[in-house]
Design a protein around this motif. Structure first.
Motif: not given
Length: 296
Positions: A161-163, A198-202, A222-229, A239-240
């Protein structure tokens, strides 16, 4: 004789019952450990369902599974948090409320032959003093966004993804907080877990009303998304600013969504770090929120 009895029952259920009854019968066989008959009834249920569907008149327009209306779908979480507690108090009161609206729209696709998809997205988050007499809004942050998503045909790699993202509080003069950035992100999928670094530049502004905002808002996340049963969803965003010295600053947001009904969830989230809002991007803050969310 046993086969004859089964054939008779098979025909009886096929003629007398709909797909839902056949499916229930298959579940009974499976629960009793009779996988052979369970499979036969699952097949019969599917055939019955297809025959019923074939009789239905064709639909001229259908919504995709994630579509809300007019080709618009949810982007990030959409939520309303009537209970939001913050400390230190950067929004005048410790207890307030907040909500977020986040939508995206496919503009066009496959221009370059990579099956890529081009989107316009809009996210708005507002902090609202719902419990005051006049119920004022403390702050609203606006994030219009353009991005392209390219599917990847590699194991555990879903999308590149580019944005371009604009971030503003809509104010002017000394209260103005706005900045632009470009970013690149990739989705890693491991069963029920999606990890998106994701890395971004101002993009430099002629007039900088946010001195050193990237030192607080960060240069990557870094985004984490975990779908449980059980249908619950666990989310995390770290974020850093990517400075590995004493000026290093970061934030962590955790969220837990418990399914209620029809795509709605009970939503509990916590935040610790910098830049929860643009107005106080350089202030450290802890927050806990409770409310309702929906996602597609």
């Amino acid at each position: 004789m046993k086969k004859l009895i089964f054939v008779a029952l098979f025909l009886f259920y096929n003629l007398a019952f709909g797909a839902d009854k056949l499916y229930q019968k298959a579940l009974e066989f499976e629960a009793n450990g009779d996988k052979e008959n369970a499979l036969k009834y699952y097949k019969l249920s599917a055939q019955k369902s297809l025959n019923l569907d074939a009789k239905q008149p064709p639909q001229t327009t259908t919504l995709k599974s994630d579509e809300l209306f007019w080709g618009i779908s949810a982007y990030h979480l959409n939520y309303f948090m009537p209970l939001s507690y913050s400390s230190p108090n950067s929004l005048k009161k410790s207890i307030s409320s907040q909500f977020q609206i986040s939508l995206k729209k496919l503009i066009f696709d496959d221009l370059l032959g990579f099956d890529e998809r081009y989107y316009f997205a809009y996210t708005q988050i507002s902090w609202w003093d719902l419990y005051s007499d006049s119920a004022p809004f403390y702050e609203t942050n606006y994030q219009p966004e353009l991005f392209v998503e390219i599917p990847l045909n590699y194991p555990n790699l879903a999308n590149l993804k580019f944005g371009f993202l604009h971030d503003s509080n809509g104010k002017d003069d000394e209260l103005s907080r706005s900045w632009n950035r470009v970013y690149v992100a990739v989705d890693f999928k491991l069963d029920n877990l999606t990890i998106t670094p994701r890395v971004y530049k101002r993009i430099p502004d002629k007039k900088d009303d946010n001195p050193k905002i990237q030192n607080y808002k960060g240069r990557g996340d870094i985004n984490l998304d975990y779908h449980m049963d059980n249908g619950s969803i666990f989310k995390a965003v770290f974020t850093n600013n990517l400075k590995f010295d004493k000026t290093n600053k970061s934030s962590l947001e955790l969220g837990y969504l418990y399914p209620i009904k029809n795509g709605f969830y009970l939503y509990l989230s916590g935040f610790s770090g910098y830049a929860k809002s643009l107005q106080s991007y350089d202030k450290y803050q802890n927050a806990i929120n409770l409310g309702i969310a929906f996602t597609r």
